[in-house]
Design an enzyme around this catalytic site. Sequence first.
Site, short mmCIF file in Angstrom:
data_model
loop_
_atom_site.label_atom_id
_atom_site.label_comp_id
_atom_site.label_asym_id
_atom_site.label_seq_id
_atom_site.Cartn_x
_atom_site.Cartn_y
_atom_site.Cartn_z
N ASP A 356 0.82 -1.21 0.00
CA ASP A 356 0.00 0.00 0.00
C ASP A 356 0.85 1.26 0.00
O ASP A 356 0.42 2.31 -0.49
CB ASP A 356 -0.92 0.01 1.22
N HIS A 476 -9.37 -2.00 -3.15
CA HIS A 476 -8.13 -2.18 -3.91
C HIS A 476 -8.30 -3.23 -5.00
O HIS A 476 -8.95 -4.26 -4.80
CB HIS A 476 -6.99 -2.62 -2.98
N ASP A 478 -6.08 -5.29 -5.97
CA ASP A 478 -5.42 -6.56 -5.65
C ASP A 478 -6.27 -7.48 -4.79
O ASP A 478 -5.87 -8.59 -4.45
CB ASP A 478 -4.05 -6.33 -4.99
N CYS A 649 -0.53 -7.63 0.31
CA CYS A 649 -0.49 -6.37 1.05
C CYS A 649 0.75 -6.27 1.93
O CYS A 649 1.28 -5.18 2.14
CB CYS A 649 -1.73 -6.24 1.92
#
Length: 667
Positions: A356, A476, A478, A649
Amino acid sequence: RSTPWGATSFDVHATPAVTVHMIHSPTTKPTVDSRGKAMAKPLGWIFISCYVELLGLEQLQGDEVRRVWGHGAEEEPKTAPRAHPLPVASSPLAVPEVSLDVDWSRSGRVKSKGKDKAKWTWGPDGQGAVLLVNCDRDSPGAGGTDSGQADIRTLADLQDMSVMLLRTQGPSAIFAEYRVVLHVPESDADKVRVFHAVRGDARPLYKPVLGPDKLSYVLEHAGHGDSTFYVEGLAFPDRGFSGLVSFSASLLELPHKVRGVGPTQPPADPPCWGSQTLFCLCQDSPGTPIFTDTVVFRVAPWIMTPNTQQPLEVFVCSGLGWALPGSPHFLPHPPHIPGGDSYHPPEPSSSSFPQDELEFGYVEAPHKTFPVVFDSPRNRGLKDFAFKKILGPDFGYVTREPPGKSVTSLDSFGNLDVSPPVTVRGKEYPLGRILIGSPLPWASGRRMCRAVRDFLFAQKVQAPLEVYSEWLSVGHVDEFLTFVPALDRKGFRLLLASPNACYKLFKEKQQQGHGEATQFIGLKGTEKKSIDEILADESLRSDNRHVQRCIDWNRDLLKQELGLSEQDIVDIPQLFILTGSRADALFPDMVNMLVLGRHLGIPKPFGPVVGGRCCLEQRVRELLEPLGLSCTFIDDFFSYHVLSGDVHCGTNVRRKPFAFKWWHVVP
């Protein structure tokens, strides 16, 4: 000058690069003889001026010559006068050479006499020089990037700059009356800085001569060959800045004040020149430009690298430190990652999400390539990590902050991805396409800040595409997609999280008599549900019908904008649960994985155990191992999953740059 004494007409000839203009005295009406030649003395002594125009300094080779032939007259009885040639007067033109040269051919070497140096074109047949933003920190003790320093503190810094040569040659007497000035447009001056390499007592000195506070530089000692300049970029392409910058070298004629003008008396013995003019310099004017040579650079864009590129370094926080390659919990045979210590644990923090906070990319010129970390405006637990721990020699740094520093979850770089190279309806994207998570095109909601989006779009070479991610609590990209390498077809697969695939799997297991198989075995403090209970939960099924529609919207978009077919997509079983109108993963999100070549570090889903094996893990292996991939499942449940994140993450990867040169792209 006057024609030879005694001439009644004259011819003027010059070499091809010279044009001669004849201008008669205002008080004299020009006449010509029977052969069409200008009469030199129709009414006594008059003035006819020959003005010489050079077609262009770049067309001249050495000295150009102007010659004047005078013609007299012989009186012959009963015939017209017949001209006979008088001595020829020659006037060599000493031509100064001024040329500004760069690596316009993108070969890594400066070449002279390039055509259309003032143009920059894309593609494999394009031309134009490349400039790097000097955003690393080679200078010891520097507080920020090298571009923030107005001087050169180490020779390594020169390697990040592009060479520009100013060639001036010609008689010193010529340059005594002319000035050579290097200059930059005011609109470009804050984007670049130029240093002049000059001789010092012990070593070369690098004098800053152009930049944000200086638009022009007068070259001293012009006419003595090549002067070397080093150019650094100060700004990446961005909103309002295309990335193109230009420099020009101008030859200026110094202003003259006429002190006296008038013809002398004709000499007794011809031929000779009879008029003289005396001049004095007027130094309070910059001079008149008579020739300008211009070159153009494009600032190299920041380029992201997809999962299909070879990994070079992995950054992992302490929460996953025990599960790194080389430990018994991860890859039994870790991939070789060159470059020394491959794993760099950031400082521990309760909000340590390297993905992030950071995105690794690179910049490239024909003479130099180095990695550049893009620091997100998220600024939580690792807000200083990129600047303090990564920025250094040949490792650059860039960031963008929104006005007022108002950020949302979508400003994190888990919401940023890039596809492998694709071809879409005949259009090639050899560096892939950037993916940005956003609301639906017609909807309001959280959105990545404009400062970051403007930066990404301005790089041009990876044509960003906004996908729909705002349906997720974190928001997000992802969380529902990733790319993995493959040995066939396009060389990769798109993995999409799929509630439908998960319900299909669980239904199969129920029909096989495994309905009592339970998830989250071994995890204390978790609510354990069996396959039968999951399938009977209508509220959960309703949540996942909504999630599937959101993912299907993206599926159609990605097929269209990345040129994919169904055979290029793999559905990874995954369930979500809504909190309000937004979704979170019900169990560790398996598409939120770490990709290291053919090795995948996948969040361990703790799915229902059937026959001693997690049925979710088994299905993922069946889907991915035939592609040549190796799957290792990592327990990140309490370290990341309960914090709304997973393996991707908690990690980050610097990858090998593309072999493809970005300047060969045709945007």
